[in-house]
Scaffold this motif. Structure first.
Motif, PDB file in Angstrom:
ATOM      1  N   ALA A   1     -15.408 -44.090  -5.880  1.00  0.00           N
ATOM      2  CA  ALA A   1     -15.194 -45.465  -5.430  1.00  0.00           C
ATOM      3  C   ALA A   1     -14.509 -45.485  -4.058  1.00  0.00           C
ATOM      4  O   ALA A   1     -14.864 -46.292  -3.189  1.00  0.00           O
ATOM      5  CB  ALA A   1     -14.355 -46.224  -6.454  1.00  0.00           C
ATOM      6  N   SER A   2     -13.557 -44.594  -3.855  1.00  0.00           N
ATOM      7  CA  SER A   2     -12.859 -44.520  -2.562  1.00  0.00           C
ATOM      8  C   SER A   2     -13.809 -44.102  -1.449  1.00  0.00           C
ATOM      9  O   SER A   2     -13.782 -44.667  -0.347  1.00  0.00           O
ATOM     10  CB  SER A   2     -11.695 -43.529  -2.654  1.00  0.00           C
TER      11      SER A   2
ATOM     12  N   THR B   1     -18.201 -47.904   3.950  1.00  0.00           N
ATOM     13  CA  THR B   1     -18.491 -49.258   4.431  1.00  0.00           C
ATOM     14  C   THR B   1     -17.553 -49.677   5.555  1.00  0.00           C
ATOM     15  O   THR B   1     -17.808 -50.679   6.228  1.00  0.00           O
ATOM     16  CB  THR B   1     -18.381 -50.280   3.277  1.00  0.00           C
ATOM     17  N   ARG B   2     -16.469 -48.932   5.759  1.00  0.00           N
ATOM     18  CA  ARG B   2     -15.529 -49.278   6.831  1.00  0.00           C
ATOM     19  C   ARG B   2     -15.998 -48.782   8.190  1.00  0.00           C
ATOM     20  O   ARG B   2     -15.530 -49.254   9.220  1.00  0.00           O
ATOM     21  CB  ARG B   2     -14.141 -48.708   6.515  1.00  0.00           C
ATOM     22  N   SER B   3     -16.890 -47.812   8.177  1.00  0.00           N
ATOM     23  CA  SER B   3     -17.464 -47.323   9.425  1.00  0.00           C
ATOM     24  C   SER B   3     -18.702 -48.144   9.754  1.00  0.00           C
ATOM     25  O   SER B   3     -19.662 -48.172   8.974  1.00  0.00           O
ATOM     26  CB  SER B   3     -17.844 -45.841   9.278  1.00  0.00           C
ATOM     27  N   SER B   4     -18.687 -48.846  10.884  1.00  0.00           N
ATOM     28  CA  SER B   4     -19.813 -49.728  11.223  1.00  0.00           C
ATOM     29  C   SER B   4     -21.112 -48.946  11.371  1.00  0.00           C
ATOM     30  O   SER B   4     -22.167 -49.398  10.937  1.00  0.00           O
ATOM     31  CB  SER B   4     -19.507 -50.500  12.512  1.00  0.00           C
TER      32      SER B   4
ATOM     33  N   LYS C   1     -23.073 -50.490  -6.238  1.00  0.00           N
ATOM     34  CA  LYS C   1     -22.509 -51.836  -6.345  1.00  0.00           C
ATOM     35  C   LYS C   1     -21.632 -52.158  -5.138  1.00  0.00           C
ATOM     36  O   LYS C   1     -21.676 -53.264  -4.588  1.00  0.00           O
ATOM     37  CB  LYS C   1     -21.680 -51.960  -7.634  1.00  0.00           C
ATOM     38  N   ILE C   2     -20.822 -51.202  -4.728  1.00  0.00           N
ATOM     39  CA  ILE C   2     -19.924 -51.421  -3.577  1.00  0.00           C
ATOM     40  C   ILE C   2     -20.745 -51.629  -2.310  1.00  0.00           C
ATOM     41  O   ILE C   2     -20.479 -52.548  -1.512  1.00  0.00           O
ATOM     42  CB  ILE C   2     -18.963 -50.233  -3.426  1.00  0.00           C
ATOM     43  N   TRP C   3     -21.764 -50.809  -2.106  1.00  0.00           N
ATOM     44  CA  TRP C   3     -22.593 -50.933  -0.912  1.00  0.00           C
ATOM     45  C   TRP C   3     -23.445 -52.198  -0.969  1.00  0.00           C
ATOM     46  O   TRP C   3     -23.740 -52.791   0.070  1.00  0.00           O
ATOM     47  CB  TRP C   3     -23.470 -49.693  -0.754  1.00  0.00           C
TER      48      TRP C   3
END
Length: 436
Positions: free
Chosen positions: A22-23, A29-32, A215-217
């Motif tokens: 999960a981390s 997702t924090r890297s554009s 799910k996170i993505w």
């Protein structure tokens, strides 16, 4: 180590594994740049290779950490990373990711790791090709959606679930046959009586280690899509606002000014002033909402110019309840309707006609009516007016975007008698409108 402690350590390892995946998913997702790569639906060969290198770097680092430490078992997400790479990138990406992710394990003598992860990566590509729609990949859930049941989607999701469990089955099978000296696998040290439960825990952990990143993505993907839709909506809105002052209107206004300069200089100055008000507002106004008072002021300037051209043939009547003047409504909502009345209703009528605007506040809802006594709309065109009529369809589309189902729009027209358009929208809080 006592059996109880060993069981607890195994359970902690499985839980930490889910925390790690999960981390990692959130971190990506924090890297554009990585986010764009993750969410891209179609990729060139170079983009697939770069995507595979990204995945290999991230998930291969976990394998290397496990090999180097000899104890960080939860960090090894090689199988899950290879499968995800194939699911999102296709055969080439999955195969290359699997090979590269396995390199630290191969150097540790785990010779079965590379063929297993490469095969799992290719299997992920097969899953991608089998999907009825790309959305079915992102919406995968091990729990079937009975409310929106679709046989093809349910079949694919079942195949998806079976593929994940089969990948773990292969790893467990190879691990049992060749032990840890050829391949790494999680082997919980639970009591023999709890062996089925232990095995189920391992399979469930692998399942969620694949589902969680998706799910996170997917959440990040939906946010990106919403932002893009908002950008496109704003761009379309600005284009629409700009196009409303079309060349014909501008040229006709300037010609009127040119004629009035000699015959009526005062009126010429008034027309220029009114035109500047219209242009100033179109160029500076970017809010989604404005007050009815502002909209009516804009309509007054717009119609004052049209009256200069049409003379006494064009009349405008307002019947606006004072309580409605400060209510918020979508900006530039009324102007295209008024323009339609002139262009399609009154311009073809030799004797001209009138336009009426009414506004009421009823039970915290704004009721608007725009009516003309022009030539009307043929019955054959009424059925498709909301889809085909440019001004009317744009208004309806904006209302649908802003209010979903919480609005109403009626159109009634009789050939030779005129057209009547009614709109009802909910009251918008001033603070909310200001934020928008």
């Amino acid at each position: 180590m006592p059996i109880a402690e060993a069981s607890e350590a195994s359970l902690v390892t499985l839980l930490v594994k889910l925390g790690v995946v999960a981390s990692l998913a959130n971190m990506l997702t924090r890297s554009s740049g990585m986010k764009r790569s993750l969410l891209r639906e179609l990729r060139t060969l170079n983009q697939r290779v770069r995507f595979a290198l990204w995945f290999a770097l991230i998930f291969g680092a976990g394998v290397a950490a496990r090999v180097a430490s000899g104890s960080y078992l939860a960090g090894d997400l090689g199988l899950e990373g290879s499968l995800l790479s194939g699911i999102l990138g296709g055969y080439v990406t999955g195969l290359l990711s699997g090979v590269l992710i396995s390199l630290p394990a191969m150097r540790n003598g785990e010779l079965l790791c590379m063929p297993l992860l490469a095969a799992v990566g290719v299997m992920g590509g097969l899953l991608r090709d089998c999907a009825p729609d790309t959305e079915d990949i992102w919406s995968f859930s091990p729990i079937p959606d009975l409310k929106h049941w679709d046989q093809r989607r349910a079949l694919f999701h079942g195949f998806f679930l079976a593929a994940i469990l089969f990948a773990e089955f292969l790893r467990q099978g190879l691990g049992i046959i060749f032990r840890h000296n050829r391949i790494f696998y999680l082997e919980p040290s639970w009591p023999s009586s709890s062996h089925p439960l232990a095995a189920a825990a391992v399979y469930v952990t692998t399942l969620f280690a694949v589902v969680l990143p998706l799910k996170i993505w997917n959440n990040a993907r939906n946010e990106s899509k919403l932002q893009e839709q908002q950008r496109l909506l704003m761009q379309a809105r600005l284009d629409a606002l700009t196009s409303r002052i079309n060349p014909h209107f501008l040229f006709n206004t300037l010609n009127s000014v040119s004629s009035l300069i000699r015959t009526n200089p005062h009126q010429a100055r008034m027309v220029v002033y009114q035109l500047s008000n219209i242009l100033r507002r179109l160029l500076r106004k970017h809010d989604n909402f404005s007050s009815l008072r502002e909209e009516i002021n804009f309509i007054d300037d717009y119609l004052a110019i049209e009256v200069t051209r049409f003379g006494d043939k064009l009349k405008f009547h307002k019947d606006v309840e004072p309580a409605a003047l400060d209510m918020q409504l979508p900006s530039m909502l009324l102007q295209p309707l008024i323009e339609n009345c002139i262009k399609h209703g009154l311009s073809g009528k030799v004797e001209g006609g009138s336009i009426t605007l009414r506004a009421r506040r009823v039970e915290q809802r704004l009721h608007l009516l725009v009516e003309d006594d022009g030539v009307g709309i043929p019955e054959a065109e009424m059925a498709t007016l909301l889809e085909r009529g440019i001004g009317v369809s744009n208004v309806n589309e904006r209302l649908k975007v802003l209010f979903a189902a919480d609005y109403r729009m009626w159109i009634d027209s009789k050939p030779g008698q005129g057209t009547r358009i009614e709109i009802e929208i909910p009251e918008i809080q001033t603070r909310l409108a200001a934020v928008s």
